[in-house]
Scaffold this motif. Structure first.
Motif, PDB file in Angstrom:
ATOM      1  N   SER A 414       0.686  -1.317   0.028  1.00 24.54           N
ATOM      2  CA  SER A 414       0.023   0.016   0.042  1.00 24.54           C
ATOM      3  C   SER A 414       0.860   1.364  -0.050  1.00 24.54           C
ATOM      4  O   SER A 414       0.551   2.216  -0.563  1.00 24.54           O
ATOM      5  CB  SER A 414      -0.759   0.083   1.085  1.00 24.54           C
ATOM      6  OG  SER A 414      -1.437   1.230   1.373  1.00 24.54           O
ATOM      7  N   GLN A 418       0.863   4.289  -2.836  1.00 24.14           N
ATOM      8  CA  GLN A 418       0.717   5.670  -2.291  1.00 24.14           C
ATOM      9  C   GLN A 418       1.684   6.502  -2.907  1.00 24.14           C
ATOM     10  O   GLN A 418       1.338   7.671  -3.253  1.00 24.14           O
ATOM     11  CB  GLN A 418       0.455   5.498  -0.714  1.00 24.14           C
ATOM     12  CG  GLN A 418      -0.781   5.211  -0.378  1.00 24.14           C
ATOM     13  CD  GLN A 418      -1.010   4.921   1.140  1.00 24.14           C
ATOM     14  OE1 GLN A 418      -0.584   5.895   1.685  1.00 24.14           O
ATOM     15  NE2 GLN A 418      -1.681   4.019   1.660  1.00 24.14           N
ATOM     16  N   SER A 422      -0.053   8.869  -5.387  1.00 23.40           N
ATOM     17  CA  SER A 422      -0.749  10.181  -4.548  1.00 23.40           C
ATOM     18  C   SER A 422      -0.602  11.368  -5.002  1.00 23.40           C
ATOM     19  O   SER A 422       0.291  11.573  -5.777  1.00 23.40           O
ATOM     20  CB  SER A 422      -0.177  10.124  -3.011  1.00 23.40           C
ATOM     21  OG  SER A 422      -0.353   9.197  -2.333  1.00 23.40           O
ATOM     22  N   GLU A 456       3.673   1.443   9.985  1.00 21.44           N
ATOM     23  CA  GLU A 456       2.953   2.904   9.649  1.00 21.44           C
ATOM     24  C   GLU A 456       3.633   4.018  10.174  1.00 21.44           C
ATOM     25  O   GLU A 456       3.140   5.099  10.019  1.00 21.44           O
ATOM     26  CB  GLU A 456       1.536   2.559   9.813  1.00 21.44           C
ATOM     27  CG  GLU A 456       0.708   1.721   8.849  1.00 21.44           C
ATOM     28  CD  GLU A 456       0.572   2.592   7.510  1.00 21.44           C
ATOM     29  OE1 GLU A 456       1.032   3.492   7.071  1.00 21.44           O
ATOM     30  OE2 GLU A 456      -0.109   1.912   6.769  1.00 21.44           O
ATOM     31  N   SER A 654      -4.434  13.062   4.638  1.00 17.45           N
ATOM     32  CA  SER A 654      -4.857  11.869   4.219  1.00 17.45           C
ATOM     33  C   SER A 654      -5.200  11.154   5.117  1.00 17.45           C
ATOM     34  O   SER A 654      -4.957  10.986   6.333  1.00 17.45           O
ATOM     35  CB  SER A 654      -3.650  11.118   3.411  1.00 17.45           C
ATOM     36  OG  SER A 654      -2.676  10.803   4.372  1.00 17.45           O
ATOM     37  N   THR A 656      -5.914   6.822   5.205  1.00 20.67           N
ATOM     38  CA  THR A 656      -5.802   5.482   4.524  1.00 20.67           C
ATOM     39  C   THR A 656      -6.534   4.220   5.267  1.00 20.67           C
ATOM     40  O   THR A 656      -6.093   4.116   6.642  1.00 20.67           O
ATOM     41  CB  THR A 656      -4.177   4.887   4.563  1.00 20.67           C
ATOM     42  OG1 THR A 656      -3.277   6.057   4.108  1.00 20.67           O
ATOM     43  CG2 THR A 656      -3.971   3.785   3.638  1.00 20.67           C
ATOM     44  N   TYR A 658      -8.186   0.716   5.734  1.00 17.75           N
ATOM     45  CA  TYR A 658      -7.690  -1.091   5.219  1.00 17.75           C
ATOM     46  C   TYR A 658      -8.723  -1.753   5.813  1.00 17.75           C
ATOM     47  O   TYR A 658      -9.170  -1.367   6.866  1.00 17.75           O
ATOM     48  CB  TYR A 658      -6.194  -1.287   6.196  1.00 17.75           C
ATOM     49  CG  TYR A 658      -5.027  -0.763   5.606  1.00 17.75           C
ATOM     50  CD1 TYR A 658      -4.122  -1.399   4.899  1.00 17.75           C
ATOM     51  CD2 TYR A 658      -4.629   0.537   6.193  1.00 17.75           C
ATOM     52  CE1 TYR A 658      -3.083  -0.647   4.534  1.00 17.75           C
ATOM     53  CE2 TYR A 658      -3.384   1.085   5.944  1.00 17.75           C
ATOM     54  CZ  TYR A 658      -2.666   0.353   5.100  1.00 17.75           C
ATOM     55  OH  TYR A 658      -1.383   0.953   4.585  1.00 17.75           O
ATOM     56  N   LEU A 675      -7.092   5.149  -0.300  1.00 20.14           N
ATOM     57  CA  LEU A 675      -6.385   6.514   0.145  1.00 20.14           C
ATOM     58  C   LEU A 675      -7.243   7.500  -0.027  1.00 20.14           C
ATOM     59  O   LEU A 675      -7.666   7.560  -1.273  1.00 20.14           O
ATOM     60  CB  LEU A 675      -5.026   6.665  -0.563  1.00 20.14           C
ATOM     61  CG  LEU A 675      -4.187   7.897  -0.207  1.00 20.14           C
ATOM     62  CD1 LEU A 675      -3.867   7.834   1.087  1.00 20.14           C
ATOM     63  CD2 LEU A 675      -2.985   7.972  -1.480  1.00 20.14           C
TER      64      LEU A 675
END
Length: 717
Positions: A414, A418, A422, A456, A654, A656, A658, A675
């Motif tokens: 991911s 991104q 992005s 993350e 942003s 994100t 999941y 996203l």
């Protein structure tokens, strides 16, 4: 006054019959079309016509037909005084209006709808009083009609009183509504009878009367068990027991629990039995023991027998009292019509009807619900699955550890996508990264959470509540939730959900959370809120005022006092960059909050500046215990979490999202990663503000700054 004609009599009989059939048939059909979870015993008739209710057109049409039929009865019923005719017609129009101003949803209230529905009920109770005339047909003569009005008004008045006393509103409302609709029909039948229509000779009519009264006594007895269900208690369960008014449920015993449903079929002739068990919090101790089995969840034979005997006795007593009320009401109406005390045959007929109804029902229940007469048994959920998968409750932490490599790869993929695709505005330097989770429901998946935090680069966790199922610290300890939270390497911000307390004043779980060094309670008590600031980003929140075991109704209304108290406390404070509470209605339209987050619904959502988190654990381990006909052992809701990124402009840049499945089974399946551009959510602008990622601090709370904000006293205080 003009004498009634045969056409008028037949027309009034048709319209009044239509009103009853449309109303009762409408709510029966509409309830059959509802998804699992609709409870006709507790939910109102209006809930079936609410704007967000599936197949709402059925009940809406039924209400319109009922109202139009009442207007027809007002026109065609002869012998009425004009005020009574106008009131019955107005009651019909009010019933149509009930359909035209529906509730927003099954759980939300509406002052306008409630007022219109109340007006409809009151008018239907009042019309006989104002319609009474000395020369009219039997049920329209003053002694009968005015007595009926008084009784009907008392029944309408019991609706709010019954709710306060804990009576199931759905069953109560249906009984009152049916009686209100039946009185115009009874009046029309009396007019039809007085017009010269007779059935057989005098003896045949008496036999028919007793037969009809017997059915009425049986219906009254069943209704009494629904208005005041009997209660059975065992160590880990309590249950409300009542008889079913649905003929399709005859000879069936149905029990619905959090751990699955039981549906047992018998051979015989008896009304169905409905049991609504509630799981006591003490079962959390049992679930924490190794080697749990089905026998561990079941009450012992002696305990179960004692509970059944008591419930049977209490149900029988309620049935007998309800049947006696119907017999007594028939004698009263007959005495008022005849204007003399009941004779010997009337007393004997009422007694016979009562005895036959009680004896036949009691004998049918006793003969039907015997072990040797059972021919069908269906169960779902934990009752069948735990026996085949005894380790599932004890090794959730180990199973989530198995999923960590999968999740690590998913996050890495991911992140690569991104970075490549992005928008450029999302690439500004990061000031704060927040992991948003909700609705863990005693699913100890903190090994997964630690993986997410590491991969993350998370600065803090925001948990919007429902940490446990039954609102007790015992359950949290049994599932090692508190140890899991303490193992999280970043600050853990928490607001309480509706499953995190056992009463409106219960603080046990909050007190236990306060002992964890990395936990920050955004509302530690009723007098204080905590504002968390790190790197210039301000975060606040407030607890859900609901609790496990409340009636589950009017959720939106119940959030308003907590919401107003929070708004009042922050009236003079700087705006928040992030506001957290458990339910969506709590955070909607809160001023001075740039981004708001909630959980509760178990599904991710996005509405304006509101971010709704899905359930991090798929709803907890117990939701996965659902048997599937296609051979799959376990299923569960998708697991979900969000990562929120704030940039140096102090705005959300942003989100994100999941979502994946089957974490507990150790067989994860990819759903999706998305996203979202934060500028769609956070539309505030303040060019004078800048935020930057803080340097790592020492201690479990790192670089957080905590500022208490006192609650303001309300006018009622």
């Amino acid at each position: 006054m003009a004498p009634p004609t045969s056409g008028h009599v037949r027309g009034a009989l048709a319209t009044s019959t239509t009103a009853v059939l449309a109303l009762v048939g409408g709510w029966t059909w509409a309830a059959m079309e509802q998804p699992d979870g609709y409870d006709a015993v507790r939910e109102s008739i209006s809930a079936l016509a609410a704007s967000e209710t599936p197949h709402r057109w059925i009940m809406t049409l039924a209400l319109v037909l009922t109202g139009v039929a009442h207007v027809g009865s007002a026109v065609l019923l002869q012998g009425m005084r004009r005020p009574g005719r106008l009131i019955l017609g107005a009651a019909g129009l009010a019933t149509v209006a009930v359909a035209l101003v529906p509730l927003p949803s099954r759980s939300d209230g509406s002052a306008l709808h409630t007022a219109v529905a109340a007006l409809s009920f009151v008018l239907l109770a009042l019309w006989p009083w104002f319609a009474a005339h000395a020369d009219a047909t039997p049920l329209l003569r003053p002694p009968v009609a005015r007595s009926a009005s008084v009784v009907l008004l008392v029944l309408v008045a019991t609706l709010p009183l019954g709710t306060r006393a804990g009576m199931p509103f759905g069953a109560h409302e249906r009984i009152v509504a049916a009686l209100l609709a039946l009185w115009p029909l009874a009046t029309a039948v009396a007019a039809w009878w007085a017009f010269g229509h007779r059935v057989g000779g005098k003896r045949a009519r008496r036999v028919l009367t007793v037969a009809v009264l017997t059915l009425g006594c049986a219906a009254g007895g069943v209704a009494a068990t629904r208005l005041a269900p009997a209660t059975a208690q065992t160590t880990h369960y309590s249950a409300q027991v009542q008889l079913s008014m649905d003929p399709r449920d005859s000879t069936r015993l149905v029990a619905r629990t959090l751990f699955g449903d039981i549906d047992v079929g018998f051979t015989g002739l008896a009304p169905g039995i409905e049991a609504t068990p509630q799981v006591k919090a003490s079962i959390a101790d049992l679930l924490s023991r190794p080697g749990i089995s089905v026998s561990s969840l079941q009450p012992g034979p002696l305990e179960l027998n004692a509970a059944i005997v008591k419930a049977a006795r209490d149900v029988g007593l309620r049935f007998a009292l309800g049947a006696l009320v119907v017999a007594g009401m028939w004698l009263l109406v007959r005495a008022l019509v005849k204007q003399r005390r009941p004779g010997g045959w009337a007393l004997a007929g009422a007694a016979s009807a009562w005895l036959v109804a009680c004896a036949a029902t009691g004998l049918g229940v006793w003969q039907t619900y015997q072990p040797e007469r059972q021919h069908e048994f269906t169960s779902t959920g934990v009752l069948g699955t735990v026996q085949r998968n005894q380790s599932l409750l004890s090794d959730v932490e180990a199973r989530t550890a198995q999923v960590s490599p999968y999740l690590r790869n998913l996050i890495a993929l991911s992140a690569s996508l991104q970075d490549k695709y992005s928008p450029t505005e999302l690439a500004q330097p990061t000031a704060l990264r927040v992991l948003l989770v909700s609705d863990l429901h005693a699913g100890n998946q903190y090994s997964l959470m630690r993986t997410i935090i590491e991969e993350e680069d998370i600065d803090l966790v925001v948990d919007t509540g429902d940490l446990v199922n039954f609102g007790t610290v015992t359950e949290g300890e049994a599932s090692a939730m508190f140890a899991g939270i303490a193992s999280v390497p970043v600050p853990y911000l928490f607001v309480r959900g509706n499953h995190d307390a056992t009463s409106a004043t219960d603080r046990a779980l909050l007190d236990r959370m306060a002992t964890l060094p990395n936990v920050v309670l955004l509302q530690p008590d009723d007098e204080t809120y905590t504002v968390v600031e790190t790197g210039g980003i301000r975060i606040g929140g407030f607890n859900d005022p609901r609790w496990f075991g409340d009636d589950g109704k009017r959720s939106k209304d119940k959030q308003q006092p907590a919401k107003k108290a929070f708004i009042a406390a922050f009236e003079d404070q700087d705006p928040l960059d992030l506001l957290a509470s458990h339910e969506p209605w709590a955070v909607q339209d809160v001023p001075k909050a740039d981004v708001v987050v909630n959980g509760h619904m178990h599904t991710p959502d996005l509405e304006g500046n509101r971010i709704q988190a899905g359930t991090f654990t798929g709803g907890g381990p117990l939701t996965h215990f659902v048997g599937e006909e296609d051979g799959e052992e376990l299923i569960g809701q998708p697991s979900a979490f969000d990562v929120l990124t704030f940039g140096e402009s102090c705005r959300l840049t942003s989100v994100t999202r999941y979502r994946f499945r089957n974490v507990i089974e150790g067989r994860p399946a990819y759903d999706d990663v998305s996203l979202l551009n934060g500028s769609r959510i956070d539309t505030t602008t303040d060019p004078e503000r800048t935020c930057e990622r803080p340097e790592p601090g020492t201690g479990p709370l790192g670089s957080l700054t905590l500022t208490p904000v006192p609650a303001k006293a309300t006018a009622s205080e």
